[in-house]
Write an enzyme that holds these catalytic residues in place. Structure first.
Site, PDB file in Angstrom:
ATOM      1  N   TRP A 185      -1.870   2.548   8.649  1.00  0.00           N
ATOM      2  CA  TRP A 185      -0.504   3.087   8.828  1.00  0.00           C
ATOM      3  C   TRP A 185       0.304   2.943   7.553  1.00  0.00           C
ATOM      4  O   TRP A 185       1.130   3.800   7.235  1.00  0.00           O
ATOM      5  CB  TRP A 185       0.172   2.392  10.006  1.00  0.00           C
ATOM      6  CG  TRP A 185      -0.606   2.528  11.272  1.00  0.00           C
ATOM      7  CD1 TRP A 185      -1.142   1.524  12.024  1.00  0.00           C
ATOM      8  CD2 TRP A 185      -0.969   3.756  11.939  1.00  0.00           C
ATOM      9  NE1 TRP A 185      -1.803   2.053  13.110  1.00  0.00           N
ATOM     10  CE2 TRP A 185      -1.716   3.399  13.089  1.00  0.00           C
ATOM     11  CE3 TRP A 185      -0.735   5.107  11.685  1.00  0.00           C
ATOM     12  CZ2 TRP A 185      -2.231   4.364  13.974  1.00  0.00           C
ATOM     13  CZ3 TRP A 185      -1.242   6.064  12.561  1.00  0.00           C
ATOM     14  CH2 TRP A 185      -1.977   5.689  13.689  1.00  0.00           C
ATOM     15  N   ASP A 186       0.088   1.857   6.826  1.00  0.00           N
ATOM     16  CA  ASP A 186       0.743   1.716   5.520  1.00  0.00           C
ATOM     17  C   ASP A 186       0.340   2.864   4.595  1.00  0.00           C
ATOM     18  O   ASP A 186       1.178   3.412   3.873  1.00  0.00           O
ATOM     19  CB  ASP A 186       0.319   0.393   4.858  1.00  0.00           C
ATOM     20  CG  ASP A 186       1.122  -0.799   5.350  1.00  0.00           C
ATOM     21  OD1 ASP A 186       2.274  -0.622   5.782  1.00  0.00           O
ATOM     22  OD2 ASP A 186       0.587  -1.921   5.291  1.00  0.00           O
ATOM     23  N   ILE A 187      -0.936   3.185   4.601  1.00  0.00           N
ATOM     24  CA  ILE A 187      -1.434   4.238   3.724  1.00  0.00           C
ATOM     25  C   ILE A 187      -0.826   5.586   4.107  1.00  0.00           C
ATOM     26  O   ILE A 187      -0.344   6.342   3.262  1.00  0.00           O
ATOM     27  CB  ILE A 187      -2.976   4.285   3.781  1.00  0.00           C
ATOM     28  CG1 ILE A 187      -3.562   2.985   3.204  1.00  0.00           C
ATOM     29  CG2 ILE A 187      -3.520   5.507   3.064  1.00  0.00           C
ATOM     30  CD1 ILE A 187      -5.035   2.780   3.522  1.00  0.00           C
ATOM     31  N   ALA A 190       2.751   5.707   3.064  1.00  0.00           N
ATOM     32  CA  ALA A 190       2.911   5.866   1.620  1.00  0.00           C
ATOM     33  C   ALA A 190       2.798   7.331   1.205  1.00  0.00           C
ATOM     34  O   ALA A 190       3.638   7.851   0.463  1.00  0.00           O
ATOM     35  CB  ALA A 190       1.842   5.047   0.896  1.00  0.00           C
TER      36      ALA A 190
END
Lengths: 437, 437
Positions: A185-187, A190
């Site tokens: 989810w961070d990716i 981003a």
């Protein structure tokens, strides 16, 4: 940078961890002048594992340096009002000059007039509030990455737990959830942030308008559940997806073991992939017999999925009877969609896709770390030569340069800021300071 | 669309599965006129599970409709040269008119002059080759998503298997890998593609240049291993990351069970998160005693990680002694970073973040499916009202409209194309055709 398409766009990044730094890296790889501002001595992610060996545990973080290559670094005491004022001034400074500057990752080629006025942050602090800064520069583009949209804290792991995936990963259940390891989810957040910033820049270039962008990590995850049909499935069909181990949902695909103890992942999603698999394993007659026995039409992907256990049992002996090399050769000969399971060590040892033979990779010599393989942009731009990425700087490596270039401060003024402890240069980077002491 | 920032940008999407359609959806949610061209009767992903119930298995796919909302649909016989020529003409047609058009998702508001000439595809077919189309429209932006950069096939599952994650997910090993269920690389690829297209459009607007963009799914995964420090770790430290179950790498965080059989994920990554957790669980003294016993400084995240098993054993009784409601209240009172584990059904039942109370969600009435909750863009744009998304169209719902608007074909010419079976309208959508028969 890999490409100069965003050359001349100056982004001030005040961030930590993955989502915002990776968004900044994405912009930097495309030529933006991303200036990461950081507490003197490093922020909360500066020492994140894995780290280089060091007797005092001050070895540089391979995680931080991976996410912050291609950027410039300014070290500031963010607790001092004067330090905060410097960052506000950097964010709201007038556009970058059109001529090339003398150092940093944006020196190559002429610069377009994209300008500054872009803030990328995941630190919701009042002194970086959009309204406050937009009062000084009305065309400000700010992108703030949050945990939850109400400002409450959440990280990849605590968003993912609520998104339902750990309950169906591996042999997991809601009582025995299995977290995935990739910060997916961070990716996603981003790259969505990088998209949003560039889209806002496109509009700013057309009409001069700024933009206040906010992206909550939880929204990134939960909107994806809509896009992939999971919410509608739950709402309309009343079903919860079961845990199906390594089987691919909705079609046929699974991992298989070879005679010499390796494993491969095989996908038979499309009709073509399915036919290739059946042919490679010489399983046409067996599949027909299974179809007759089950009364199923295995040309339909959903019926293949329903018959996944029987199909897996049918294919297993073929894989188990052959060593990896023979399996690989037969699957490749029939253009089956498959891949080996690898550890990262094996991947780097044997796979040319992760080597300098692949132009997306290059060698970086990162200060405090030394030479290592690193990636530029994953995108291949036809006809454009790939330019080298600058390694992640020591903290404050560009403090003086940025203050002079962007804010026009004199050497004396910069020196005074150093003397008052408002800013610092690379000599205060923990790894350098440790080496000296 | 959610926002009109890309209004006037026309994108022809010829695609299947997740990465390219999700990139198109991202552009569509920001106002681009995304026209998905499709085989009459549907491409290889049109019936992908989950599907609506239907006696002949022709219920619409909730997966396909989730990924293709907000787009227009043109149904063409892509095997006929005349069909291919139509698509080539659509991709290379002159820019969209500046005035609003009469239908489709781009009707609201005036349109900027961003123009057409954008192709988004994951189908590497010679008649959509960049050079061929750029000969007709030199400022073409094409974005082709591939499995591997050499053109060989790969999907999320077969890329992920090589990226090392299944060997360390859950209790996995290289002999017993655990696939994650989320198509994380497809998602990353999609958002990266949307970013790349808009960055290329920004340059085109500045200087008129087109761009040939290629993105391999395997490069998306393997570059991420560089960005997250995993490649450098392996190369420089010679180590392979171990499988650590649900523990967070590099700090302290894990799942815990409550007295009433629920589970929660807790993150103590930053110093603040760690102190909050210790305080919420009233574990200060116990942590100090553990520090003394182990001879570790647990203020250091890496040392907390090294002591993760002991720390987990220390915290477990606190969670196990309390029902979920009491755990949640105590963690929230101390602003601990945590989240519950939920199935998607539970998530939709109890979490306001996935409801119409969250403005990123709306109700869509999708043809052939009915009303259901769906997501617009995850991004929140300050001061901008969110506009509704149009539901995923029936195949060919916009065939006539697009041929008239973009190619300027007369009604007679369009009728002749229908008569020759080159194009079709929504009456040939399988779900409609099935309902009729």
């Amino acid at each position: 940078m890999t490409y100069a398409l965003l050359d001349g766009l100056r982004v001030i990044e005040s961030s930590a961890f993955i989502a915002a730094p990776l968004a900044g890296l994405t912009l930097a790889q495309w030529g933006a002048d991303v200036i990461r501002v950081e507490m003197i001595g490093g922020g909360i992610d500066y020492a994140r594992m894995p780290r280089m060996p060091h007797p005092e545990q001050r070895g540089r973080s391979l995680y931080w340096t991976g996410l912050n290559k291609g950027k410039r670094s300014l070290a500031v005491d963010l607790r001092q009002p004067e330090g905060r004022e410097l960052i506000q001034a950097l964010v709201t400074a007038a556009d970058a000059p059109a001529a090339p500057v003398s150092a940093g990752p944006t020196t190559t080629g002429p610069r377009a007039a994209l300008g500054g006025g872009v803030l990328l942050t995941n630190i919701g602090t009042p002194w970086l509030a959009h309204g406050l800064l937009a009062a000084r520069r009305p065309d400000l583009i700010s992108c703030t990455i949050q945990g939850n949209a109400d400002g409450s804290t959440a990280v990849d792991y605590t968003v993912n737990s609520a998104a339902g995936y750990p309950a169906i990963t591996g042999g997991g259940s809601i009582q025995r959830p299995v977290n995935h390891v990739l910060p997916a989810w961070d990716i996603a957040c981003a790259y969505q942030a990088a998209f949003a910033i560039v889209a806002a820049q496109l509009r700013r270039q057309q009409c001069g308008a700024g933009a206040e962008l906010k992206i909550a990590l939880s929204d990134i995850a939960f909107t994806m559940l809509s896009h992939l049909g999971v919410l509608a499935e739950t709402q309309l069909l009343g079903s919860e997806r079961p845990s199906i181990g390594n089987h691919i949902y909705g079609a046929f695909g699974r991992d298989f073991g070879t005679a010499d103890g390796k494993r491969v992942m095989v996908a038979g999603i499309s009709a073509g992939q399915w036919r290739a698999l059946v042919k490679a394993c010489d399983a046409g007659d067996a599949v027909k017999a299974l179809e007759a026995r089950l009364g199923r039409n295995l040309d339909d992907e959903a019926e293949r999925h329903a018959a996944r256990d029987e199909l897996a049992a049918l294919f297993e002996p073929w894989f188990a009877a052959r060593p990896y090399a023979a399996v690989a050769a037969a699957l490749d000969a029939h253009q089956v969609c498959w891949g080996p399971y690898r550890t990262v060590g094996e991947l780097m040892a044997v796979d040319p896709r992760v080597s300098l033979a692949n132009p997306v990779f290059e060698t970086l010599d990162t200060p405090g770390i030394g030479p290592h393989i690193a990636a530029g942009s994953a995108v291949r731009l036809g006809g454009a030569e790939r330019e080298p990425t600058s390694p992640a700087p020591l903290l404050g490596a560009h403090t003086d340069e940025v203050l002079a270039q962007v804010l026009g401060l004199s050497g004396a003024a910069i020196g005074a800021l150093h003397d008052r402890g408002v800013v610092a240069g690379p000599e205060r980077d923990p790894s350098v300071a440790a080496a000296r002491s």
